[in-house]
Enzyme design. Structure first.
Site, short mmCIF file in Angstrom:
data_model
loop_
_atom_site.label_atom_id
_atom_site.label_comp_id
_atom_site.label_asym_id
_atom_site.label_seq_id
_atom_site.Cartn_x
_atom_site.Cartn_y
_atom_site.Cartn_z
CG HIS A 140 -2.04 0.82 1.17
ND1 HIS A 140 -3.78 1.17 0.61
CD2 HIS A 140 -1.13 2.24 1.79
CE1 HIS A 140 -3.13 2.25 1.08
NE2 HIS A 140 -2.47 3.22 1.87
CD GLU A 141 2.08 3.46 4.25
OE1 GLU A 141 2.42 4.61 3.46
OE2 GLU A 141 0.91 3.86 4.63
CG HIS A 144 0.21 6.24 -0.62
ND1 HIS A 144 -1.04 6.49 -1.33
CD2 HIS A 144 -0.21 5.84 0.03
CE1 HIS A 144 -1.95 6.85 -0.45
NE2 HIS A 144 -1.59 6.12 0.64
CD GLU A 204 -4.74 6.12 1.51
OE1 GLU A 204 -5.02 5.44 1.48
OE2 GLU A 204 -3.95 7.39 2.06
ZN LIG Z 1 -2.57 5.00 2.24
#
Ligand SMILES: [Zn+2]
Length: 275
Positions: A140-141, A144, A204
């Protein structure tokens, strides 16, 4: 034209003057508005990352750090391989990946700065619990960073204010919100810079989706991802520390979405064999 309409205009329609600033996010093809030089942002992020390494206590837990580095290496290589196979520009070709583990049990969080600078706090290891869980958070990170969300944020900030500081880049104007929930002295620099502040909802959701893809490509069991969010909710009850959930407002909807995506991601993005 009011400011909000203007923003919608440039971010979705892309006026002719700003044509060169328009691009799309990898894989999802979401339209993005980015005109701030990426090389500049990455260089600034790298400088801040160096400061973080000096100021924060790095963990001596070699086993966990090795695991973080191993997951990071697999993701990096599978991302490279995926874009190579698809004959697409690799959004990470200019990354200078780095992985650190910061000793702080109070912080159940992790972040990835532009250019692939990833930090995990020891506090989140209680929630990730296993290798697949850690891969879910890192995916997830990393997503980004791969989708250049900070670059979008910075471009918007510049458009609105005409000028900006390095603090604005990562803050999204929500420093006070973070200050309320954090102890500034423990993680002063990171919190001041707002490195862990929430991205917008579309970003997100995109990071959730791409995170699943990168974890799957790297060979991890992505069915662990929604379980992480559920564990986060349990851990977050009554806590005021900077938890992953405070920088990643969760909802049932998020977990529902992840569950909806899992099967198709497993089928469409199977593990890549890295030679
Ligand atoms: Zn996030």
């Amino acid at each position: 034209m009011d400011r909000r309409k203007f923003l919608t205009y440039v971010s979705c329609g892309c006026g002719s003057l700003l044509l060169n600033s328009c691009s799309t996010a990898p894989i999802t093809d979401r339209k993005q508005f980015k005109f701030y030089p990426e090389s500049k942002l990455n260089a600034q992020a790298a400088q801040i990352f160096e400061k973080i390494k000096q100021k924060e206590k790095l963990s001596k837990d070699i086993k966990s750090l090795s695991l973080i580095k191993e997951i990071g290496k697999k993701m990096k290589e599978s991302i490279n391989e995926y874009f190579y196979q698809q004959k697409l520009d690799d959004p990470t070709s200019n990354f200078n990946w780095e992985f650190i583990l910061i000793e702080n049990k109070n912080i159940r969080n992790a972040f990835c700065m532009p250019g692939g600078k990833i930090a995990v706090f020891t506090g989140i290891l209680d929630v990730t619990k296993n290798e697949n869980g850690l891969a879910a958070i890192m995916g997830h990170e990393i997503a980004h960073a791969v989708a250049k969300h900070s670059l979008e944020r910075q471009s918007r900030a510049l458009l609105l204010q005409g000028t900006t500081t390095i603090i604005d880049i990562f803050s999204g104007g929500k420093i006070s919100q973070i200050n309320r929930t954090t102890r500034m002295d423990t993680v002063g620099l990171i919190q001041q810079l707002g490195i862990m502040n929430p991205f917008n909802r579309k970003q997100e959701s995109e990071a959730d989706y791409l995170g699943l893809i990168f974890s799957s490509l790297a060979g991890y069991d992505i069915r662990e991802a929604p379980k992480i969010w559920q564990r986060m909710q349990t851990y977050n009850k009554g806590k005021e520390q900077p938890e992953f959930l405070s920088t990643h407002p969760s909802s049932e909807n998020r977990i529902i979405k992840l569950n909806e995506w899992i099967n198709s991601v497993i089928l469409e993005y199977p593990p890549l064999i890295i030679s």
